[in-house]
Design an enzyme around this catalytic site. Sequence first.
Site, PDB file in Angstrom:
ATOM      1  N   GLU A 253      -6.298   3.788  -7.681  1.00  0.00           N
ATOM      2  CA  GLU A 253      -7.462   4.416  -7.064  1.00  0.00           C
ATOM      3  C   GLU A 253      -8.474   4.885  -8.097  1.00  0.00           C
ATOM      4  O   GLU A 253      -9.301   4.111  -8.493  1.00  0.00           O
ATOM      5  CB  GLU A 253      -7.080   5.549  -6.109  1.00  0.00           C
ATOM      6  CG  GLU A 253      -8.035   5.685  -4.916  1.00  0.00           C
ATOM      7  CD  GLU A 253      -9.294   6.491  -5.170  1.00  0.00           C
ATOM      8  OE1 GLU A 253      -9.344   7.249  -6.157  1.00  0.00           O
ATOM      9  OE2 GLU A 253     -10.230   6.371  -4.373  1.00  0.00           O
TER      10      GLU A 253
ATOM     11  N   GLY B 190     -13.422  -2.710  -7.523  1.00  0.00           N
ATOM     12  CA  GLY B 190     -14.747  -2.176  -7.242  1.00  0.00           C
ATOM     13  C   GLY B 190     -14.824  -1.209  -6.092  1.00  0.00           C
ATOM     14  O   GLY B 190     -15.903  -0.993  -5.545  1.00  0.00           O
ATOM     15  N   GLY B 191     -13.696  -0.607  -5.662  1.00  0.00           N
ATOM     16  CA  GLY B 191     -13.749   0.323  -4.536  1.00  0.00           C
ATOM     17  C   GLY B 191     -14.326  -0.369  -3.321  1.00  0.00           C
ATOM     18  O   GLY B 191     -14.062  -1.547  -3.061  1.00  0.00           O
TER      19      GLY B 191
ATOM     20  N   ARG C 280       0.842  -1.197   0.000  1.00  0.00           N
ATOM     21  CA  ARG C 280       0.000   0.000   0.000  1.00  0.00           C
ATOM     22  C   ARG C 280       0.877   1.248   0.000  1.00  0.00           C
ATOM     23  O   ARG C 280       1.952   1.284   0.627  1.00  0.00           O
ATOM     24  CB  ARG C 280      -0.878  -0.012   1.246  1.00  0.00           C
ATOM     25  CG  ARG C 280      -1.925   1.100   1.336  1.00  0.00           C
ATOM     26  CD  ARG C 280      -2.942   1.006   0.243  1.00  0.00           C
ATOM     27  NE  ARG C 280      -4.163   1.777   0.574  1.00  0.00           N
ATOM     28  CZ  ARG C 280      -5.034   2.182  -0.321  1.00  0.00           C
ATOM     29  NH1 ARG C 280      -4.833   1.933  -1.606  1.00  0.00           N
ATOM     30  NH2 ARG C 280      -6.125   2.845   0.038  1.00  0.00           N
TER      31      ARG C 280
ATOM     32  N   ASP D 161      -7.915   8.234  -0.442  1.00  0.00           N
ATOM     33  CA  ASP D 161      -8.583   7.183   0.325  1.00  0.00           C
ATOM     34  C   ASP D 161      -8.577   7.486   1.819  1.00  0.00           C
ATOM     35  O   ASP D 161      -9.235   6.796   2.598  1.00  0.00           O
ATOM     36  CB  ASP D 161      -7.927   5.826   0.078  1.00  0.00           C
ATOM     37  CG  ASP D 161      -8.460   5.145  -1.177  1.00  0.00           C
ATOM     38  OD1 ASP D 161      -9.409   5.680  -1.784  1.00  0.00           O
ATOM     39  OD2 ASP D 161      -7.939   4.083  -1.549  1.00  0.00           O
TER      40      ASP D 161
ATOM     41  N   SER E 247      -7.924   0.716   2.779  1.00  0.00           N
ATOM     42  CA  SER E 247      -8.323   0.162   1.487  1.00  0.00           C
ATOM     43  C   SER E 247      -9.469  -0.826   1.691  1.00  0.00           C
ATOM     44  O   SER E 247      -9.730  -1.266   2.814  1.00  0.00           O
ATOM     45  CB  SER E 247      -7.138  -0.551   0.840  1.00  0.00           C
ATOM     46  OG  SER E 247      -7.531  -1.260  -0.316  1.00  0.00           O
ATOM     47  N   SER E 248     -10.139  -1.176   0.596  1.00  0.00           N
ATOM     48  CA  SER E 248     -11.126  -2.259   0.611  1.00  0.00           C
ATOM     49  C   SER E 248     -10.665  -3.463  -0.198  1.00  0.00           C
ATOM     50  O   SER E 248     -11.421  -4.431  -0.359  1.00  0.00           O
ATOM     51  CB  SER E 248     -12.456  -1.762   0.036  1.00  0.00           C
ATOM     52  OG  SER E 248     -13.051  -0.819   0.878  1.00  0.00           O
TER      53      SER E 248
ATOM     54  N   THR F 102      -9.368  -0.482 -10.165  1.00  0.00           N
ATOM     55  CA  THR F 102      -8.484  -1.456  -9.540  1.00  0.00           C
ATOM     56  C   THR F 102      -8.418  -2.679 -10.441  1.00  0.00           C
ATOM     57  O   THR F 102      -9.155  -2.781 -11.410  1.00  0.00           O
ATOM     58  CB  THR F 102      -9.054  -1.802  -8.133  1.00  0.00           C
ATOM     59  OG1 THR F 102      -9.065  -0.626  -7.338  1.00  0.00           O
ATOM     60  CG2 THR F 102      -8.273  -2.873  -7.406  1.00  0.00           C
TER      61      THR F 102
END
Length: 572
Positions: A412, A478-479, A103, A432, A456-457, A392
């Site tokens: 992002e 997909g965020g 990350r 984010d 993050s997801s 993503t």
Amino acid sequence: MLLRSLLLLLCALPALAETAAPEAASGFSPRPAVSARNSMVSTANPYASKAALEILQRGGSAIDAAIAAQLVLGLTEPQSSGIGGGAFMLYYDGHQLTSFDGRETAPATADDKLFLQAQGQPMDFYQAVVGGRSVGVPGVPAMLKLAHQHGGHLPWASLFQPAIRLARQGFAISPRLYSLLANDRFLREDEAARRYFYQPDGQPKAMGSLLKNPEYAATLEQIARRGPRAFYEGDIASAIIAKVNQHPRNPGRMLPADLAAYQAIERKPLCGPYRSWQVCGMDAPSSGGVAVLQMLGMLQRFPLADMSPTASSTIHLFAEAGKLAFADRNRYLADPAFASVPSTALLATDYLQQRSLLIHPERSMGIASAGEPAGVKLSAYGRDSAVELPCTSHLNVVDRQGRVVSMTSSIEDQFGSRMLVKGFLLNNQLTDFSFAPVDHGLPVANRVEARKRPRSSMSPTMVFDSKGQFLLATGSPGGSQIIGYVAQTLIALLDWKLDPQQAVSLPHYGNRNGATELEAGQGLEVQASTLTALGHQVKMVEMTSGLSALVRTGNAYIGGADPRREGLVLGR
């Protein structure tokens, strides 16, 4: 009509972030599941899948193939991921599971006022995104090297050759990439991006025409020879810093020391039970592992195997579990080096049972409140207001020796910060973070801080059977919708016994502690009135995931790629 549909499915404005779809769709093309005996790869782009298979055929490991695929994705799917962004990877070596955190980090000059205007109000989202202010120190090169040290088989430099070759020879511009280029409002503002992607009249280079990127090839050649140091120090690092700090409208404040100090991190995966299986994902700073496991844990008491995948009763239960998971996610999840993240407490059996009892089979709870697991004070943190857009990419690889990679990577927003340097795009991952550092007098766990990693997801996931043997890998772009996509796919594979292609092709639905979202155009409209009667606010939205799933079946594998995108499964 297909192209017109492509042009409409773009990452949304911040006011529409709840219903954003991951870039453009490539139409919905039904396809069969793919079977293979020895090895398998699924990526979001055919060029990347072919590069990964090439590496496997040369005797490379799953990590080798994943590295080659990611380097190609940065070329052929530049809007989604690349060496200018970040990633999370799960890696199973046939005996043990680990994870790698690549990350991005905030520069040392960043503080909690980074995205506040002079009067203390949060900036407009795209005012923050476009330019150097939003750029975090990229993590992909360092993470790929760390992973290679753990499970690489072929020489590091050899893994760069497919991407270097393709960058010099050129690749065909896909309908999906063309549509994004045509409709992006900001990318043309960057001179280097305009020269690379567009014709002199401002129109994208023609669909199907070859796009060559010799600058990217030269960048990869340096990293191939010298390793990640070539990226984080020297000419490439200097070019990144100049690009970030000299943006004419929205400059950042990145220092050479920020790049030089970056380190990828090996972390312990986050695992929890779901019925007879063990489900494993990423721990913080990703919220994906916690939220997916929470949803599964809260749904475990319901007889999902006996319920239809698209029945209103199924959608209701799934949406209610999503509300509860997102309420906790937005309160507690952040970089564990900066906040006390109670992952264990949030997944405790008694806590999930208590939260599950809030799910009533015949009425909606409305908006869910965060819970208070054992040993955690609800008043420690405020609620997060971060906008997380869904541009993503995800890939899965299994090699002949049974080693497995599940990796999700991102820059992002589509085309990230809209800044092209040395042939690759820079991320906008700092957006984010929560723009507002305080909520009703309480500090937000995911506020901006120097050298911090934004929440993050991303949810790369693996499942192991009751004997501890690898069973499946999955993940999606997909965020924040990633969490629902992955949870739904796991239920489809484990409870409904669908094959991977059927599972990733299911109509989507979910709830991020707001409206209950139903995927438009997939036959779910008939459930809207029933859900409304249960108390749901229903929205029909585009939910253009990019799922892939790979499942072990005895001594072979079966895989599926999302029909909503241009992914490709290959095996041998």
